[in-house]
Design a protein around this motif. Structure first.
Motif, PDB file in Angstrom:
ATOM      1  N   SER A 155       0.770  -1.201  -0.057  1.00 18.34           N
ATOM      2  CA  SER A 155      -0.141  -0.134   0.075  1.00 18.34           C
ATOM      3  C   SER A 155       0.857   1.250   0.025  1.00 18.34           C
ATOM      4  CB  SER A 155      -0.751   0.026   1.174  1.00 18.34           C
ATOM      5  OG  SER A 155      -1.875  -0.970   1.194  1.00 18.34           O
ATOM      6  N   LEU A 194       1.341   2.749  -3.553  1.00 16.90           N
ATOM      7  CA  LEU A 194       0.194   3.107  -4.083  1.00 16.90           C
ATOM      8  C   LEU A 194       0.368   4.756  -4.371  1.00 16.90           C
ATOM      9  CD1 LEU A 194      -2.614   1.263  -2.232  1.00 16.90           C
ATOM     10  CD2 LEU A 194      -1.932   0.837  -4.587  1.00 16.90           C
ATOM     11  N   HIS A 205      -3.298   7.224  -0.181  1.00 14.71           N
ATOM     12  CA  HIS A 205      -3.943   6.041   0.125  1.00 14.71           C
ATOM     13  C   HIS A 205      -3.291   5.413   1.541  1.00 14.71           C
ATOM     14  CE1 HIS A 205      -4.548   5.713  -3.874  1.00 14.71           C
ATOM     15  NE2 HIS A 205      -5.286   4.568  -3.715  1.00 14.71           N
ATOM     16  N   TYR A 246      -1.508   3.431   4.333  1.00 14.84           N
ATOM     17  CA  TYR A 246      -0.703   2.173   4.741  1.00 14.84           C
ATOM     18  C   TYR A 246      -0.605   2.256   5.987  1.00 14.84           C
ATOM     19  CZ  TYR A 246       3.770  -0.129   5.694  1.00 14.84           C
ATOM     20  OH  TYR A 246       4.705  -0.995   5.820  1.00 14.84           O
ATOM     21  N   GLY A 302      -4.685   0.345   2.529  1.00 14.08           N
ATOM     22  CA  GLY A 302      -4.855   0.473   0.959  1.00 14.08           C
ATOM     23  C   GLY A 302      -6.123   1.309   0.704  1.00 14.08           C
TER      24      GLY A 302
END
Length: 223
Positions: free
Chosen positions: A85, A88, A92, A94, A163
């Motif tokens: 994550s 990303l 986002h 994590y 995520g």
């Protein structure tokens, strides 16, 4: 006296209603692409988690940036199932479990595949304070979300939220606009790490009593 009045106004019902009206969801276009700038940008912005029992919100007052080539970053050795994550696109969540004891919330930074992020280290509670007190087993407002483990606990953040897009869609956990003007921002080395420990990548609202860490680190103005 001023600090006491601030703490009282934070927990008042009328103030919480005003906060709800002021916070709007941030979008991807609002977030700086550079991760250090993102860490500074998030100071004063809102963290919101809508849970079945009500809404939890607060002002982010302390962050740390973790960059490419940073030995303290979870992405330092590359992409893994645990840290995916972090790779990303910026914005986002994590979320990871630390020391077998508590979760921590990070916001991914930069473009997808880069692996940079911002740790949310401390938050000033605004809404849902009674729920935070119940979760944290304390009536001390200053201690509800001062430190990254406490942030995750107070805001009921766990790996199920890993995520999640914090700036897109209508997710339950999201980043919001500032509810008032942000004070001067300070900077220091990061806290609790041993690798690349001399890098000045921690940022905080200088006047906030909700900031974590020793006082000797909380005096240097950067913005």
């Amino acid at each position: 006296m001023a600090q006491t009045q601030s703490l009282r106004s934070t927990s008042s019902g009328s103030n919480q209603r005003q906060v709800r009206r002021r916070i709007r969801r941030l979008r991807l276009r609002d977030l700086p692409l550079d991760t250090v700038e993102l860490a500074k940008f998030l100071i004063g912005k809102s963290l919101v988690h809508e849970v079945p029992q009500g809404r939890l919100s607060g002002r982010i007052v302390e962050t740390e940036a973790y960059l490419v080539g940073d030995a303290a970053a979870h992405s330092f050795r590359g992409l893994t199932p645990r840290n995916k994550s972090l790779f990303l696109e910026r914005g986002h969540a994590y979320v990871y479990f630390c020391y077998g004891n508590h979760f921590m919330l990070n916001v991914s930074g930069g473009k997808q595949g880069i692996g940079t992020g911002v740790l949310i280290r401390a938050v000033e509670p605004l809404e849902g304070i009674h729920l935070m007190k119940r979760t944290r087993h304390t009536n001390q407002i200053l201690d509800l979300a001062r430190g990254p483990g406490r942030v995750a606990s107070a805001f009921r953040i766990n790996r199920k939220l890993d995520g999640l897009n914090l700036v897109g869609g209508e997710g339950s956990l999201w980043l919001g606009s500032a509810v008032r003007k942000t004070g001067p921002i300070g900077e220091s080395i990061r806290i609790g790490i041993t690798k690349d420990a001399d890098r000045v990548l921690r940022f905080y609202e200088l006047s906030s009593p909700f900031v974590s860490g020793p006082k000797r680190l909380n005096t240097r103005i950067v913005v």
